[in-house]
Design a protein around this motif. Structure first.
Motif, PDB file in Angstrom:
ATOM      1  N   GLU A 278       0.818  -1.208   0.000  1.00  9.21           N
ATOM      2  CA  GLU A 278       0.000   0.000   0.000  1.00  9.21           C
ATOM      3  C   GLU A 278       0.854   1.260   0.000  1.00  9.21           C
ATOM      4  O   GLU A 278       0.485   2.270  -0.597  1.00  9.21           O
ATOM      5  CB  GLU A 278      -0.916   0.020   1.224  1.00  9.21           C
ATOM      6  CG  GLU A 278      -2.007  -1.041   1.220  1.00  9.21           C
ATOM      7  CD  GLU A 278      -2.926  -0.920   2.422  1.00  9.21           C
ATOM      8  OE1 GLU A 278      -3.009   0.192   2.994  1.00  9.21           O
ATOM      9  OE2 GLU A 278      -3.541  -1.911   2.805  1.00  9.21           O
ATOM     10  N   TYR A 279       1.979   1.219   0.700  1.00 10.75           N
ATOM     11  CA  TYR A 279       2.883   2.359   0.735  1.00 10.75           C
ATOM     12  C   TYR A 279       4.296   1.848   0.981  1.00 10.75           C
ATOM     13  O   TYR A 279       4.500   0.687   1.379  1.00 10.75           O
ATOM     14  CB  TYR A 279       2.470   3.372   1.815  1.00 10.75           C
ATOM     15  CG  TYR A 279       2.457   2.825   3.227  1.00 10.75           C
ATOM     16  CD1 TYR A 279       3.551   2.974   4.072  1.00 10.75           C
ATOM     17  CD2 TYR A 279       1.329   2.172   3.721  1.00 10.75           C
ATOM     18  CE1 TYR A 279       3.534   2.479   5.362  1.00 10.75           C
ATOM     19  CE2 TYR A 279       1.295   1.676   5.014  1.00 10.75           C
ATOM     20  CZ  TYR A 279       2.401   1.835   5.829  1.00 10.75           C
ATOM     21  OH  TYR A 279       2.374   1.331   7.104  1.00 10.75           O
ATOM     22  N   ALA A 280       5.260   2.698   0.738  1.00 14.20           N
ATOM     23  CA  ALA A 280       6.665   2.282   0.793  1.00 14.20           C
ATOM     24  C   ALA A 280       7.192   2.362   2.220  1.00 14.20           C
ATOM     25  O   ALA A 280       7.887   3.313   2.601  1.00 14.20           O
ATOM     26  CB  ALA A 280       7.508   3.144  -0.141  1.00 14.20           C
ATOM     27  N   SER A 281       6.872   1.364   3.020  1.00 14.42           N
ATOM     28  CA  SER A 281       7.330   1.301   4.404  1.00 14.42           C
ATOM     29  C   SER A 281       8.741   0.729   4.468  1.00 14.42           C
ATOM     30  O   SER A 281       9.005  -0.337   3.916  1.00 14.42           O
ATOM     31  CB  SER A 281       6.380   0.424   5.230  1.00 14.42           C
ATOM     32  OG  SER A 281       6.974   0.043   6.446  1.00 14.42           O
ATOM     33  N   VAL A 282       9.628   1.431   5.166  1.00 15.67           N
ATOM     34  CA  VAL A 282      11.004   0.961   5.291  1.00 15.67           C
ATOM     35  C   VAL A 282      11.060  -0.369   6.042  1.00 15.67           C
ATOM     36  O   VAL A 282      11.615  -1.355   5.561  1.00 15.67           O
ATOM     37  CB  VAL A 282      11.877   2.015   6.000  1.00 15.67           C
ATOM     38  CG1 VAL A 282      13.226   1.412   6.395  1.00 15.67           C
ATOM     39  CG2 VAL A 282      12.095   3.209   5.087  1.00 15.67           C
ATOM     40  N   THR A 283      10.475  -0.415   7.238  1.00 12.40           N
ATOM     41  CA  THR A 283      10.610  -1.626   8.050  1.00 12.40           C
ATOM     42  C   THR A 283       9.829  -2.802   7.465  1.00 12.40           C
ATOM     43  O   THR A 283      10.257  -3.950   7.565  1.00 12.40           O
ATOM     44  CB  THR A 283      10.172  -1.371   9.502  1.00 12.40           C
ATOM     45  OG1 THR A 283       8.859  -0.803   9.511  1.00 12.40           O
ATOM     46  CG2 THR A 283      11.144  -0.420  10.189  1.00 12.40           C
ATOM     47  N   ALA A 284       8.685  -2.519   6.834  1.00 10.91           N
ATOM     48  CA  ALA A 284       7.947  -3.606   6.193  1.00 10.91           C
ATOM     49  C   ALA A 284       8.726  -4.161   4.999  1.00 10.91           C
ATOM     50  O   ALA A 284       8.728  -5.375   4.753  1.00 10.91           O
ATOM     51  CB  ALA A 284       6.570  -3.130   5.756  1.00 10.91           C
ATOM     52  N   THR A 285       9.394  -3.281   4.256  1.00 11.99           N
ATOM     53  CA  THR A 285      10.258  -3.747   3.164  1.00 11.99           C
ATOM     54  C   THR A 285      11.367  -4.630   3.712  1.00 11.99           C
ATOM     55  O   THR A 285      11.710  -5.670   3.128  1.00 11.99           O
ATOM     56  CB  THR A 285      10.860  -2.546   2.415  1.00 11.99           C
ATOM     57  OG1 THR A 285       9.802  -1.789   1.811  1.00 11.99           O
ATOM     58  CG2 THR A 285      11.820  -3.007   1.326  1.00 11.99           C
ATOM     59  N   GLU A 286      11.915  -4.257   4.853  1.00  7.79           N
ATOM     60  CA  GLU A 286      12.990  -5.051   5.451  1.00  7.79           C
ATOM     61  C   GLU A 286      12.469  -6.399   5.941  1.00  7.79           C
ATOM     62  O   GLU A 286      13.163  -7.421   5.833  1.00  7.79           O
ATOM     63  CB  GLU A 286      13.655  -4.247   6.572  1.00  7.79           C
ATOM     64  CG  GLU A 286      14.448  -3.065   6.016  1.00  7.79           C
ATOM     65  CD  GLU A 286      14.792  -2.010   7.054  1.00  7.79           C
ATOM     66  OE1 GLU A 286      15.677  -1.181   6.760  1.00  7.79           O
ATOM     67  OE2 GLU A 286      14.189  -2.002   8.148  1.00  7.79           O
ATOM     68  N   THR A 287      11.239  -6.424   6.467  1.00  6.70           N
ATOM     69  CA  THR A 287      10.628  -7.708   6.838  1.00  6.70           C
ATOM     70  C   THR A 287      10.462  -8.587   5.604  1.00  6.70           C
ATOM     71  O   THR A 287      10.769  -9.788   5.639  1.00  6.70           O
ATOM     72  CB  THR A 287       9.269  -7.467   7.516  1.00  6.70           C
ATOM     73  OG1 THR A 287       9.481  -6.891   8.812  1.00  6.70           O
ATOM     74  CG2 THR A 287       8.486  -8.770   7.687  1.00  6.70           C
ATOM     75  N   PHE A 288       9.963  -8.008   4.519  1.00  7.56           N
ATOM     76  CA  PHE A 288       9.831  -8.752   3.262  1.00  7.56           C
ATOM     77  C   PHE A 288      11.181  -9.321   2.823  1.00  7.56           C
ATOM     78  O   PHE A 288      11.294 -10.504   2.459  1.00  7.56           O
ATOM     79  CB  PHE A 288       9.274  -7.838   2.171  1.00  7.56           C
ATOM     80  CG  PHE A 288       9.362  -8.428   0.788  1.00  7.56           C
ATOM     81  CD1 PHE A 288       8.339  -9.234   0.289  1.00  7.56           C
ATOM     82  CD2 PHE A 288      10.462  -8.174  -0.022  1.00  7.56           C
ATOM     83  CE1 PHE A 288       8.431  -9.786  -0.980  1.00  7.56           C
ATOM     84  CE2 PHE A 288      10.556  -8.718  -1.295  1.00  7.56           C
ATOM     85  CZ  PHE A 288       9.540  -9.532  -1.774  1.00  7.56           C
ATOM     86  N   LEU A 289      12.211  -8.497   2.846  1.00 10.90           N
ATOM     87  CA  LEU A 289      13.530  -8.941   2.385  1.00 10.90           C
ATOM     88  C   LEU A 289      14.043 -10.126   3.194  1.00 10.90           C
ATOM     89  O   LEU A 289      14.602 -11.077   2.636  1.00 10.90           O
ATOM     90  CB  LEU A 289      14.517  -7.778   2.481  1.00 10.90           C
ATOM     91  CG  LEU A 289      14.402  -6.696   1.409  1.00 10.90           C
ATOM     92  CD1 LEU A 289      15.161  -5.441   1.830  1.00 10.90           C
ATOM     93  CD2 LEU A 289      14.922  -7.218   0.075  1.00 10.90           C
TER      94      LEU A 289
END
Length: 430
Positions: free
Chosen positions: A162-173
């Motif tokens: 939905e939006y470019a979340s830093v920590t959520a992106t890191e969880t995904f990675l």
């Protein structure tokens, strides 16, 4: 909570090196739990959040060697991790959210209360993290709080955030790096600290394409290996020391290898009259005209907007506001990331600043204010402490910043560095 005393009106001059980036080192430390091989980090900042993660890993029985003098951290999470201790996340810090994926991958289950915190920037959603983990096969069990299990190796998944979340992106990675198959995240955060985690995971054995862009493609590894990585310098600290030097009428040089991250940041501070020169591996603030660069569209007010990278970082907006209070022209500041990040602006009035908070996202600072030293109170936001300092340090006389302790969460040896540049400042225990 300690207070910060500063006697302003003294020029700061000299050369300094920034510390390692807080927002890079914390996910890198958490990612070390993805492997049972040794991980070694250098240029590790001596900050409270790092110490809390180190204490957590020590409670697990991991081998930890943290040398604050050498700025190195060696971690080895062998197979005999304490099964009971692993779920006792250090929830007093926001970065605890970055342990969700590693703990589930390593332990298979995690129960926790939804109360991770670490700042007062407004609501910080946990939903994207849980949604991402569920997409990769983690199950959520009925319980008070969150109770999640991962029964087998994660399956690759494609997500449009939905939006470019830093920590959520890191969880995904982190979970995608061990998933079976190839995963894609669209609308990924691309901040320099996200890129650092990507490079670490690549060194550990994951394949990641699109680093630095808004679409990340990750092919997971059956087993991640160890890594040795340097934590990048903190671009927030680079800008902070340049601003402090400029507003005091001094000349501060910052030596760093991240000048490639700085063009837009320096351009925005230049709007506020700061002047810079660059050499290979360093940038120097040379002057402060106090003049705000007017827009070519005459009906508009000069504006600095903060939004997800590669925009001007929201974490640097308080520092820019701190500079602007001494300017001759008006500036509109617009925080497009956090809804509660400008509430502290009322404290500026105590310093004689004329400003108007238009709404939770926009602040107008008027030029030509008659500044005076004062006692101000900082919220629990690291960069606001620094913003108030930048405002106060340009004013002759003694100012006090109450509850300034959060600065230690991101800026190690901050007072010592200021004194080395010529500042008259010290801590006062409340």
């Amino acid at each position: 909570m300690a207070n910060f005393i500063v006697n302003g009106g003294r020029p700061l001059s000299g050369t300094i090196r920034p510390s390692g980036n807080k927002n890079a080192v914390l996910p890198m430390i958490c990612a070390s739990l993805l492997t049972d091989a040794p991980v070694r980090l250098t240029n590790v900042p001596d900050i409270t959040d790092v110490h809390k993660l180190v204490a957590y890993f020590q409670s697990l029985g991991s081998d930890v060697d943290y040398d604050t003098t050498a700025q190195t951290l060696a971690l080895h999470h062998k197979g005999d991790i304490d099964a009971k201790a692993i779920e006792n996340l250090p929830l007093g810090i926001r970065s605890a959210i970055l342990l969700l994926a590693p703990v589930l991958i390593r332990h298979g289950r995690l129960k926790f209360d939804v109360d991770a915190k670490g700042c007062a920037l407004g609501i910080r959603e946990i939903d994207p993290h849980i949604n991402f983990l569920q997409a990769f096969g983690c199950e959520t069990l009925p319980a008070q709080g969150i109770d999640m299990v991962l029964k087998s190796r994660p399956a690759a998944h494609s997500i449009w955030a939905e939006y470019a979340s830093v920590t959520a992106t890191e969880t995904f990675l982190m979970i995608a790096s061990v998933a079976e198959g190839t995963s894609v995240l669209t609308n990924a955060a691309s901040e320099p600290h996200v890129q650092s985690l990507c490079h670490m995971l690549v060194q550990m054995g994951a394949q990641i394409d699109g680093i630095g862009t808004s679409r990340l493609t990750v092919t997971g590894a059956q087993r991640l290996e160890g890594a040795e990585m340097r934590v990048p310098d903190d671009h927030h600290e680079v800008a902070t020391f340049l601003a402090l030097g400029g507003v005091t009428g001094g000349r501060v040089t910052v030596e760093t290898d991240i000048l490639s991250e700085m063009p837009l940041i320096l351009d925005q501070f230049a709007k506020l009259g700061l002047r810079f020169s660059q050499d290979a591996g360093s940038v120097t603030v040379t002057d402060w005209t106090r003049e705000v660069t007017p827009p070519l569209t005459q009906q508009m007010t000069a504006k600095i907007e903060a939004a997800p990278w590669p925009y001007f970082p929201a974490d640097l907006l308080p520092q820019a506001i701190g500079v602007s209070v001494g300017c001759t022209g008006d500036v509109l500041f617009w925080n497009k990331v956090y809804e509660g990040a400008l509430g502290w602006s009322g404290e500026l009035a105590k310093l004689g600043v004329r400003a108007h908070l238009s709404d939770p996202h926009r602040l107008l600072v008027f030029g030509g204010s008659k500044l005076k030293p004062a006692e101000v109170e900082a919220p629990y936001i690291i960069r606001v402490v620094v913003g108030l300092l930048i405002a106060a340090i340009q004013i002759e006389g003694t100012s006090k910043i109450l509850k300034a302790e959060p600065v230690r969460r991101a800026h190690p040896n901050f007072i010592e560095n200021l004194k080395a540049l010529g500042a008259d400042a010290h801590w006062e225990d409340d």
